[in-house]
Design a protein around this motif. Structure first.
Motif, PDB file in Angstrom:
ATOM      1  N   UNK A  84       0.918  -1.289   0.006  1.00  0.00           N
ATOM      2  CA  UNK A  84      -0.053   0.002   0.098  1.00  0.00           C
ATOM      3  C   UNK A  84       0.963   1.353  -0.079  1.00  0.00           C
ATOM      4  N   UNK A  85       1.828   1.180   0.919  1.00  0.00           N
ATOM      5  CA  UNK A  85       2.813   2.342   0.981  1.00  0.00           C
ATOM      6  C   UNK A  85       3.485   2.551  -0.385  1.00  0.00           C
ATOM      7  N   UNK A  86       3.879   1.544  -1.053  1.00  0.00           N
ATOM      8  CA  UNK A  86       4.703   1.890  -2.165  1.00  0.00           C
ATOM      9  C   UNK A  86       3.744   2.416  -3.383  1.00  0.00           C
ATOM     10  N   UNK A  87       2.563   1.971  -3.455  1.00  0.00           N
ATOM     11  CA  UNK A  87       1.301   2.265  -4.246  1.00  0.00           C
ATOM     12  C   UNK A  87       1.382   3.636  -4.241  1.00  0.00           C
ATOM     13  N   UNK A  88       0.905   3.946  -2.811  1.00  0.00           N
ATOM     14  CA  UNK A  88       0.636   5.426  -2.601  1.00  0.00           C
ATOM     15  C   UNK A  88       1.668   6.471  -2.880  1.00  0.00           C
ATOM     16  N   UNK A 147       3.662  10.182  -9.607  1.00  0.00           N
ATOM     17  CA  UNK A 147       3.485  10.018 -11.038  1.00  0.00           C
ATOM     18  C   UNK A 147       1.886  10.702 -11.040  1.00  0.00           C
ATOM     19  N   UNK A 148       1.352  10.751 -10.289  1.00  0.00           N
ATOM     20  CA  UNK A 148       0.142  11.538 -10.339  1.00  0.00           C
ATOM     21  C   UNK A 148      -1.082  10.482 -11.046  1.00  0.00           C
TER      22      UNK A 148
END
Lengths: 306, 317
Positions: free
Chosen positions: B152-156, B162-163
């Protein structure tokens, strides 16, 4: 002086340099050459020191693990401060010292991991020995009980039990031990069945040894290697189990600083304070990895043929 | 042991397991607490009547409640929740959610694990074998709670940097549509798939190493078949047997084993329902989920066994 005498006199010189090495000594020496095992031992010692000196860290920083320090730990906007001189690893969302809490959390993790493993090992060895040695209806009943325990969705029962009786450290230890002993008992049972028919047990039996003597003195020492390996792998499993239960709010008392509970606290704040998630995650990962590697090292050291 | 004896044994095991769960829940949980916080406090008689209606009244004798529950279960009725909803309908709904998640995780994990394991065996003791071995060891040490939150942290971070907003970190669906479902599915499925892939790859690697040294594989190579053909047609086929068996068995264990994943990602599946059911003291739901889980576990054990017999008739006991 004849030739034979000379040979006799030369002998003791060699005998002085040669020392017999016991199996444990040999295993220890093999282990010391295993870099991964040595590294994991270092990590485990460091975590143990963290746990041992938790009160000392609380004293040095002047931060209690349970007290909130809103004036120093939170920014004017109410966000937790990051790592720094005052809060070594930053503060959590309620303004408590993350480092001190993690140090106290190490105590819970090691306490639960070790005591659950000891309980499960003792219980598993006893049940496995009895089932394997006696066979017949004793084995039938015990094997069926093990089947039920192993086929039961254990996380589910753990959750029901812990939620119902109330969260506490002893109950968490008991729940983990109860659901880990079956695997140990299975292994011990299988090995015992093998040893029951071997010549050396037959020999002591024909000399009139009691079943208890055969089990404890003759069979048990042969089980030390597999039991040690399995037990060393039960420790990280138990630590993760505790963290998971505490993460779900079902482990130890939620106010106690446990790694799982600290992780759960972090989930709403990882955007503003990623350290809240990263530090406990890394600590948990390092600890379980170290115990896993150590277990592997022990297995390799005890069984050089592999 | 004959297959019939075995099924009867398993059926008994399921009845024992869910009865134990019901008893445990009935004795320890307190459905009355759901009415405790109300102002004005409802009269005891009203609460009693409401609880008796759904067979959750702790003032009724335990044996009577148990018999009511068992006779309902025998007719396929799982009972009701404390606010009168049908447990069966609720669980059927949630089983669908969990099934989607578990299937996706298992398929991805199996494909990944089989590929990595096969390649590692074929390149035994070369860099790919060593690298994958190290990664597998890391993955096996990562607790699910950590893995899920790190993903989750990585995805956030990725989304913020990248927006882009391709992957979603919470819930099962947002605006709707298959694409929306997919982007909600990726992270929880990965959380399930990665540790599975780690385990499968080890199984597959060992099975493949055994087979690659077998005489018939050497014969196939000796008669001049290309390496690739021998690996895929001769070795891989045989090596798949133990891994497939293990995979089938895992499916049952996962149905409730996804509790943590469902909770972290806000999926309303069986595992997450178990936790909310405990919080609202829904004895019948807790017992129902245990029954479903036990059935799934034992069915997959039977399926794994049957598969083993079909794929490998020589080893059947």
């Amino acid at each position: 002086m004849s030739l034979t005498d000379a040979a006799f006199e030369a002998e003791p010189v060699h005998a002085e340099v040669v020392h017999g090495k016991g199996p444990w000594r040999l295993a220890w020496e093999r282990m010391r050459r295993d870099k991964a095992a040595v590294a994991s031992m270092v990590v485990i010692v460091l975590v143990a020191l963290l746990a041992l000196f938790a009160p000392l860290f609380a004293l040095i920083t002047g931060h209690d693990p349970l007290t909130q320090y809103p004036s120093t730990a939170l920014t004017p906007e109410g966000l937790p401060v990051g790592p720094g001189a005052e809060f070594w690893l930053g503060a959590d969302s309620l303004g408590r010292d993350l480092f001190v809490r993690l140090a106290y959390g190490a105590r819970i993790s090691l306490l639960v991991g070790l005591s659950a493993t000891v309980l499960a090992t003792v219980f598993g060895v006893v049940v496995g020995l009895l089932a394997g040695f006696y066979g017949g209806w004793v084995d039938g009943v015990l094997a069926r009980v093990l089947d039920v325990v192993l086929s039961f969705p254990y996380l589910l029962v753990a959750i029901v039990l812990v939620a119902a009786v109330g969260a506490s450290v002893p109950l968490t230890i008991f729940v983990i031990a109860f659901f880990s002993f079956a695997a140990m008992a299975r292994v011990v049972r299988g090995q015992t069945i093998g040893f029951r028919e071997r010549e050396f047990t037959e020999a002591v039996r024909s000399l009139g040894a009691s079943p208890l003597r055969i089990m404890v003195i003759d069979v048990l020492p042969n089980l030390v290697a597999p039991v040690t390996v399995l037990a060393s792998l039960l420790i990280p499993t138990s630590i993760v189990f505790e963290a998971t239960l505490s993460f779900l709010g079902l482990g130890v008392d939620p106010r106690t600083p446990s790694w799982g509970a600290i992780l759960a606290d972090s989930t709403d704040f990882y955007r503003v304070a990623p350290g809240l998630l990263i530090f406990p995650a890394v600590l948990l990962l390092l600890t379980t990895l170290a115990f896993n590697l150590l277990g592997d090292g022990i297995r390799d050291a005890l069984d050089p043929r592999r | 042991m004959g297959i019939m004896v075995r099924l009867v044994n398993y059926a008994a095991l399921i009845v024992v397991a869910s009865s134990l769960a019901w008893l445990l829940a009935a004795v320890t949980l307190d459905p009355r607490a759901n009415y405790a916080g109300r102002t004005p406090a409802p009269p005891v008689a009203v609460v009693d009547a409401a609880l008796s209606e759904v067979n959750l009244n702790d003032h009724d004798p335990l044996l009577d409640r148990y018999l009511t529950w068992v006779s309902g279960l025998a007719r396929g009725d799982f009972g009701r929740t404390w606010d009168g909803l049908s447990v069966g309908a609720d669980l059927a709904d949630r089983a669908g959610v969990t099934l989607r998640l578990v299937t996706a995780g298992l398929v991805v994990g199996a494909l990944l694990g089989l590929t990595v394991g096969t390649l590692a065996a074929v390149h035994h003791r070369r860099w790919f074998d060593r690298l994958s071995g190290g990664l597998v060891f890391m993955l096996l040490a990562v607790p699910t709670v950590v893995l899920a939150n790190v993903l989750i942290l990585g995805t956030v971070w990725f989304n913020d940097a990248t927006g882009a907003r391709f992957l979603m970190v919470s819930g099962e669906t947002g605006a709707g549509g298959p694409f929306d479902r997919l982007r909600h599915l990726v992270l929880p499925a990965l959380t399930l798939a990665l540790p599975l892939a780690a385990v499968f790859s080890r199984y597959q690697r060992n099975a493949m190493l055994d087979v690659l040294n077998a005489d018939y594989v050497r014969t196939a190579r000796a008669k001049g078949l290309p390496r690739r053909t021998v690996i895929v047609r001769h070795a891989l086929r045989t090596a798949l047997i133990p891994t497939t068996t293990y995979l089938t068995f895992t499916f049952g264990a996962l149905l409730v084993g996804s509790t943590v994943t469902e909770t972290v990602f806000g999926w309303h599946g069986l595992g997450q329902r178990l936790i909310t059911a405990i919080q609202t003291s829904d004895v019948n739901t807790v017992a129902g989920i245990t029954a479903v889980a036990a059935v799934a576990l034992l069915l997959s054990a039977v399926a794994a066994d049957a598969l083993q017999r079909v794929l490998n008739p020589g080893r059947a006991r």
